[in-house]
Design a protein around this motif. Structure first.
Motif, PDB file in Angstrom:
ATOM      1  N   PRO A   1      31.960  40.138  10.115  1.00  0.00           N
ATOM      2  CA  PRO A   1      32.510  39.613  11.601  1.00  0.00           C
ATOM      3  C   PRO A   1      32.987  40.937  12.253  1.00  0.00           C
ATOM      4  O   PRO A   1      32.673  41.561  13.429  1.00  0.00           O
ATOM      5  N   VAL A   2      33.584  41.761  11.555  1.00  0.00           N
ATOM      6  CA  VAL A   2      34.304  43.093  11.919  1.00  0.00           C
ATOM      7  C   VAL A   2      33.379  44.071  12.117  1.00  0.00           C
ATOM      8  O   VAL A   2      33.364  44.497  13.216  1.00  0.00           O
TER       9      VAL A   2
ATOM     10  N   GLU B   1      30.171  43.425  12.830  1.00  0.00           N
ATOM     11  CA  GLU B   1      29.230  42.979  13.864  1.00  0.00           C
ATOM     12  C   GLU B   1      29.978  43.417  15.230  1.00  0.00           C
ATOM     13  O   GLU B   1      29.260  43.787  16.144  1.00  0.00           O
ATOM     14  N   LYS B   2      31.214  42.895  15.286  1.00  0.00           N
ATOM     15  CA  LYS B   2      31.834  43.316  16.402  1.00  0.00           C
ATOM     16  C   LYS B   2      31.849  44.914  16.860  1.00  0.00           C
ATOM     17  O   LYS B   2      31.760  45.433  17.907  1.00  0.00           O
TER      18      LYS B   2
ATOM     19  N   HIS C   1      24.784  41.090  17.967  1.00  0.00           N
ATOM     20  CA  HIS C   1      25.879  41.604  17.422  1.00  0.00           C
ATOM     21  C   HIS C   1      27.143  40.818  18.073  1.00  0.00           C
ATOM     22  O   HIS C   1      28.098  40.423  17.322  1.00  0.00           O
TER      23      HIS C   1
ATOM     24  N   THR D   1      30.155  37.590  16.614  1.00  0.00           N
ATOM     25  CA  THR D   1      31.635  37.902  16.578  1.00  0.00           C
ATOM     26  C   THR D   1      32.291  36.445  16.893  1.00  0.00           C
ATOM     27  O   THR D   1      31.777  35.791  17.624  1.00  0.00           O
ATOM     28  N   GLU D   2      33.531  36.207  16.477  1.00  0.00           N
ATOM     29  CA  GLU D   2      34.352  34.918  16.722  1.00  0.00           C
ATOM     30  C   GLU D   2      35.055  34.904  17.585  1.00  0.00           C
ATOM     31  O   GLU D   2      35.532  34.094  18.033  1.00  0.00           O
TER      32      GLU D   2
ATOM     33  N   CYS E   1      36.625  44.547  24.340  1.00  0.00           N
ATOM     34  CA  CYS E   1      35.367  43.786  24.283  1.00  0.00           C
ATOM     35  C   CYS E   1      35.011  43.467  25.654  1.00  0.00           C
ATOM     36  O   CYS E   1      34.117  43.580  26.177  1.00  0.00           O
TER      37      CYS E   1
END
Length: 131
Positions: free
Chosen positions: A8-9, A11-12, A68, A72-73, A79
């Motif tokens: 997740p990190v 992807e962000k 991407h 992310t969550e 962002c």
């Protein structure tokens, strides 16, 4: 654990970098078409123009930024700011780039996915607020 990847990190991170690159690189008439009414297939040096206008890293950003982002969550201020800048100033330029790449159907699907993701993480509320 030294070689473990926090997906997740990452992807962000990739999503942010794609957005930054597109915000800084996309512009109107990137392929310098003299006549915007001429179809892409009728432009003699179309492929060369596209390669010059949309280099590999920008091509990647245009094609994969949304995948991407939807991976992310959570969404933080940086962002949200990038998404707002992109949607308000570069979205049409991105659509032009996707047209140059022959990926308009994919762009439509990406927008559908981004809308669903935006609703789930509530970034759409922020994106439509006037500054």
């Amino acid at each position: 654990s030294r070689f473990q990847v926090d997906v997740p990190v990452q992807e962000k991170r990739l999503g942010h970098r794609c957005l930054k690159l597109m915000v800084n690189s996309l512009s109107q008439n990137m392929a310098e078409m003299e006549d915007e009414t001429v179809r892409n297939v009728d432009v003699v040096d179309f492929e060369e123009r596209v390669k010059k206008a949309v280099p590999g890293e920008l091509r990647y950003a245009c094609l994969y930024w949304a995948s991407h982002m939807v991976a992310t969550e959570s969404v933080e201020e940086e962002c949200l700011s990038l998404l707002r800048e992109f949607t308000r100033g570069k979205l049409l330029n991105w659509m032009e780039a996707m047209s140059l790449l022959g990926e308009v159907p994919r762009a439509i699907l990406m927008m559908r996915d981004m809308h669903a993701w935006g609703v789930s993480v509530k970034w759409l509320d922020y994106a439509v607020i006037d500054e």
